[in-house]
Design a protein around this motif. Structure first.
Motif, PDB file in Angstrom:
ATOM      1  N   SER A 122      40.015  -1.762  18.755  1.00 55.19           N
ATOM      2  CA  SER A 122      39.015  -0.478  19.065  1.00 55.19           C
ATOM      3  C   SER A 122      37.668  -0.941  19.014  1.00 55.19           C
ATOM      4  CB  SER A 122      39.825   0.759  18.302  1.00 55.19           C
ATOM      5  OG  SER A 122      39.573   0.440  17.046  1.00 55.19           O
ATOM      6  N   THR A 248      30.136   9.916  25.073  1.00 53.78           N
ATOM      7  CA  THR A 248      31.854  10.096  25.027  1.00 53.78           C
ATOM      8  C   THR A 248      32.654   8.942  25.046  1.00 53.78           C
ATOM      9  OG1 THR A 248      31.310  12.181  26.299  1.00 53.78           O
ATOM     10  CG2 THR A 248      33.601  11.488  26.247  1.00 53.78           C
ATOM     11  N   SER A 249      32.169   7.863  26.035  1.00 55.48           N
ATOM     12  CA  SER A 249      33.421   6.797  25.874  1.00 55.48           C
ATOM     13  C   SER A 249      33.263   6.021  24.429  1.00 55.48           C
ATOM     14  CB  SER A 249      33.078   5.785  27.114  1.00 55.48           C
ATOM     15  OG  SER A 249      32.981   6.611  28.194  1.00 55.48           O
ATOM     16  N   TRP A 252      35.608   7.559  22.413  1.00 61.88           N
ATOM     17  CA  TRP A 252      37.235   7.257  22.781  1.00 61.88           C
ATOM     18  C   TRP A 252      37.492   5.996  22.659  1.00 61.88           C
ATOM     19  CZ3 TRP A 252      40.486  10.078  26.521  1.00 61.88           C
ATOM     20  CH2 TRP A 252      40.357  11.570  26.390  1.00 61.88           C
ATOM     21  N   SER A 253      36.294   4.917  22.676  1.00 59.34           N
ATOM     22  CA  SER A 253      36.734   3.507  22.227  1.00 59.34           C
ATOM     23  C   SER A 253      37.039   3.431  20.771  1.00 59.34           C
ATOM     24  CB  SER A 253      35.406   2.852  22.633  1.00 59.34           C
ATOM     25  OG  SER A 253      35.631   1.546  22.084  1.00 59.34           O
ATOM     26  N   LEU A 257      41.376   4.964  22.863  1.00 63.37           N
ATOM     27  CA  LEU A 257      41.822   5.582  23.790  1.00 63.37           C
ATOM     28  C   LEU A 257      41.414   5.026  25.156  1.00 63.37           C
ATOM     29  CD1 LEU A 257      41.735   9.242  22.339  1.00 63.37           C
ATOM     30  CD2 LEU A 257      43.639   7.650  22.474  1.00 63.37           C
ATOM     31  N   PRO A 268      35.840  15.522  28.751  1.00 65.31           N
ATOM     32  CA  PRO A 268      37.103  15.959  28.145  1.00 65.31           C
ATOM     33  C   PRO A 268      37.527  17.480  27.935  1.00 65.31           C
ATOM     34  CG  PRO A 268      35.407  14.364  27.206  1.00 65.31           C
ATOM     35  CD  PRO A 268      34.505  15.227  28.349  1.00 65.31           C
ATOM     36  N   ARG A 270      40.313  18.795  25.646  1.00 66.87           N
ATOM     37  CA  ARG A 270      41.251  18.597  24.694  1.00 66.87           C
ATOM     38  C   ARG A 270      42.085  19.695  23.909  1.00 66.87           C
ATOM     39  NH1 ARG A 270      42.595  13.368  23.898  1.00 66.87           N
ATOM     40  NH2 ARG A 270      43.322  13.819  21.810  1.00 66.87           N
ATOM     41  N   LEU A 295      36.511  13.878  20.041  1.00 68.55           N
ATOM     42  CA  LEU A 295      37.168  13.579  21.346  1.00 68.55           C
ATOM     43  C   LEU A 295      36.790  14.617  22.417  1.00 68.55           C
ATOM     44  CD1 LEU A 295      40.712  12.321  19.917  1.00 68.55           C
ATOM     45  CD2 LEU A 295      38.764  10.854  20.579  1.00 68.55           C
TER      46      LEU A 295
END
Length: 526
Positions: A122, A248-249, A252-253, A257, A268, A270, A295
């Motif tokens: 990750s 955002t990425s 998530w990284s 995810l 996103p 959630r 997230l």
């Protein structure tokens, strides 16, 4: 001779430079050893055995001498298995297998398997961004290549499948091509708003919340459509901007995810279960992973059955909702994650779900309602901009044909309102930066862009004097009125915009009473 390879240690989504240094000491007859220093955790300390096994897997033997690997700076805690690859590359350079100067200009991260394969980890995207900031390229696992390539076309990325392939590349017997960014994925069609029968008032509130990024709470009995409404909010929101997509990425990284390097421009959404702990919502654990509120960064955090969450978990959201970030405090560090979210929540009026009015009313009302709503603290309630009563759906509502207007029409109005906000906030000075939508307005920006007319200000003063607004409530009412005016196409904030905003404000002890009081104030003469 000391061989060095640059790598990173993660501090939230930020990556700090770490130098993996390897030195081989002693001559023939020296007792063989492999020492790893630099404040490593358990996963990093085990890198010695993974490196040893990977070398054996590709047909190399460690020298029978004393090997010292140092991760500098020594006072920075090192966590994770991604230090395997930089330690192995520095050791290869110290052994003379590859020329040390070939590693200049590169940072590396990756885990090693015992057969020499490079295993994905990750954090490849924030590592690539950090490497670019240091003027370096990035070496990572083949599976991480498409993700790292999203850092930009100017970032050089090498993504070998195995350690032997990387050695051959540096020796010139094999050429590794640069990976391409992964695909932009879509989660498929979003539910349409015209599937919700009735509830026109709630739909209006949902549109306002989407236009300005405001927090929203639905209160109503079971089956009234609260969750259906919340699930249709993503369809009203504009796609992520390139900057928001990267932010955002990166979160998530860090959570691992991102699959096959594929990103999505959809915001996103959630929806954690109400049994979620405080650490699950705000982040934590051994390596301080991002929580649900992070997230959902630049998107929506939906909390269904709001009073069923633990009070500690809910109150842990108060700071992120105000500041747009969450700080996970640990014994030896404070980890910071972004958390600029739009909170949407739903709840029943009381534990039995029926409330205190209408057919099948709760026999314990209003005490049951007060006790149930008191599970939510006043400061959290105060951070919610719109509170909407969602009445039961009647048989007459269900028998009507589907509404003509649905998600497409509402999303078009939301898009126009957001375009107005973008133009208004486009020329901010660095000191005024940070606001992109009305929900983020504050200070001088609020005074400049959310000043109501004389009648609207007098109405707001009446509501404040009636005790229905805190200082935070005053500010949030102005933000809300600004959004309502934008949807109305009005340049300034008029009395009717302030009146509608006041209706959506609430009192945590008795939302229905506050709703009625705001309605009376809105219709009273000035």
């Amino acid at each position: 001779m000391v061989a060095r390879v640059v790598t990173v240690a993660f501090d939230g989504v930020d990556a700090r430079r770490v130098d993996a240094e390897v030195q081989i000491l002693g001559g023939e007859g020296t007792q063989a050893s492999f020492t790893l220093v630099g404040l490593p955790d358990k996963a990093v300390a085990e890198s010695r055995e993974r490196v040893r096994g990977a070398f054996s897997g590709i047909g190399l033997a460690l020298p029978s001498r004393r090997i010292i690997a140092n991760l500098a700076p020594a006072d920075l805690p090192k966590e994770g298995s991604h230090f395997d690859l930089p330690i192995a590359l520095a050791l290869l350079a110290a052994m003379g297998v590859i020329a040390p100067d070939t590693l200049e200009g590169w940072a590396a991260l990756g885990e090693l398997s015992l057969d020499g394969r490079i295993v994905p980890v990750s954090g490849a995207l924030p590592a690539a961004v950090a490497a670019n900031g240091m003027g370096l390229g990035l070496i990572c696992a083949e599976a991480n290549g498409p993700e790292a390539a999203w850092a930009g076309p100017e970032v050089a990325v090498l993504a070998p499948r195995s350690l032997i392939g990387l050695i051959n590349h540096f020796k010139g017997s094999q050429v590794l091509s640069a990976p391409r960014p992964g695909p932009l994925k879509s989660s498929g069609p979003v539910p349409d708003l015209n599937e919700v029968r009735g509830q026109e008032g709630a739909k209006r509130a949902l549109e306002i919340a989407a236009a300005g990024g405001h927090n929203l709470l639905f209160i109503g009995p079971p089956g009234s459509g609260k969750s259906m409404l919340a699930q249709r909010l993503p369809g009203l929101l504009p796609p992520l901007t390139p900057r928001e997509l990267l932010e955002t990425s990166m979160v998530w990284s860090m959570a691992g995810l991102i699959e096959r390097g594929g990103l999505t421009r959809e915001r996103p959404f959630r929806a954690p279960h109400h049994s979620a702990s405080m650490a699950a919502l705000t982040g934590g654990g051994h390596r301080a992973k991002p929580g649900e509120v992070s997230l959902a960064h630049n998107g929506v955090l939906f909390l269904d059955e709001l009073p069923e969450y633990s009070p500690q978990a809910l109150d842990s959201l108060r700071q992120p909702l105000e500041t747009g970030e969450v700080i996970v405090a640990r014994a030896n560090a404070h980890v910071r994650y972004p958390a600029r979210v739009q909170l949407v929540a739903a709840m029943n009026p009381c534990r039995c779900g029926l409330g205190g009015a209408g057919k099948g009313a709760c026999g314990k009302a209003p005490r049951c309602q007060r006790d149930y709503q008191n599970r939510i603290s006043g400061p959290l309630f105060d951070r919610i901009d719109l509170t909407v009563e969602v009445p039961p759906v009647t048989a007459a509502d269900m028998s009507l044909p589907a509404p003509v207007e649905g998600t497409a029409e509402a999303a078009a109005r939301v898009r126009r309102a957001r375009e107005v906000q973008a133009v208004r906030l486009a020329d901010l000075s660095p000191e005024e930066g940070g606001a992109t939508i009305n929900a983020h307005l504050g200070g001088a920006l609020l005074d400049r862009h959310a000043r109501p007319d004389a009648d609207g200000r007098a109405l707001l003063m009446r509501a404040g004097e009636a005790g229905g607004l805190t200082a935070r409530g005053w500010t949030r009412t102005l933000r809300l009125a600004r959004t309502i005016a934008d949807l109305d196409g009005a340049e300034g904030i008029l009395r009717r915009h302030v009146a509608e905003a006041l209706i959506y404000r609430h009192n945590r002890m008795d939302a229905e009473a506050q709703f009625n009081r705001a309605t009376m104030v809105a219709h009273s003469p000035v």
